[in-house]
Design a protein around this motif. Sequence first.
Motif, mmCIF file in Angstrom:
data_model
loop_
_atom_site.group_PDB
_atom_site.id
_atom_site.type_symbol
_atom_site.label_atom_id
_atom_site.label_comp_id
_atom_site.label_asym_id
_atom_site.label_seq_id
_atom_site.Cartn_x
_atom_site.Cartn_y
_atom_site.Cartn_z
ATOM 1 N N MET A 1 0.875 -1.377 0.091
ATOM 2 C CA MET A 1 0.050 0.147 0.046
ATOM 3 C C MET A 1 0.962 1.246 0.151
ATOM 4 N N ARG A 2 0.688 2.173 -0.925
ATOM 5 C CA ARG A 2 1.337 3.629 -0.920
ATOM 6 C C ARG A 2 0.603 4.352 0.177
ATOM 7 N N THR A 3 1.715 5.168 0.547
ATOM 8 C CA THR A 3 1.361 6.248 1.315
ATOM 9 C C THR A 3 0.703 7.530 0.526
ATOM 10 N N CYS A 4 0.020 8.308 1.144
ATOM 11 C CA CYS A 4 -0.661 9.645 0.439
ATOM 12 C C CYS A 4 0.727 10.421 -0.451
ATOM 13 N N LYS A 5 1.643 10.304 0.620
ATOM 14 C CA LYS A 5 2.881 11.137 -0.070
ATOM 15 C C LYS A 5 3.305 10.699 -1.412
ATOM 16 N N GLU A 6 3.422 9.312 -1.279
ATOM 17 C CA GLU A 6 3.912 8.581 -2.706
ATOM 18 C C GLU A 6 2.737 8.745 -3.721
ATOM 19 N N VAL A 7 1.628 8.445 -3.252
ATOM 20 C CA VAL A 7 0.498 8.766 -4.329
ATOM 21 C C VAL A 7 0.413 10.050 -5.108
#
Length: 61
Positions: A1-7
């Motif tokens: 699962m990607r973080t919001c920062k990564e997304v």
Amino acid sequence: MRTCKEVSALVVAREDRDLGALDQMALRVHMAMCKACPRFERQMLTMRNAMKQWRNYGNDE
């Protein structure tokens, strides 16, 4: 699962290049479960459209 920062970084990167299949899938999964990131994506789209209109402002004459 990607973080919001990564997304958010993927959303910005998508403006300049095509994302790979893995990044596209991660983006879709995260967007389906997150409330903030789709809002950020809409804001980016709004800014991109506004900039496009601004660049073309006055060229219609």
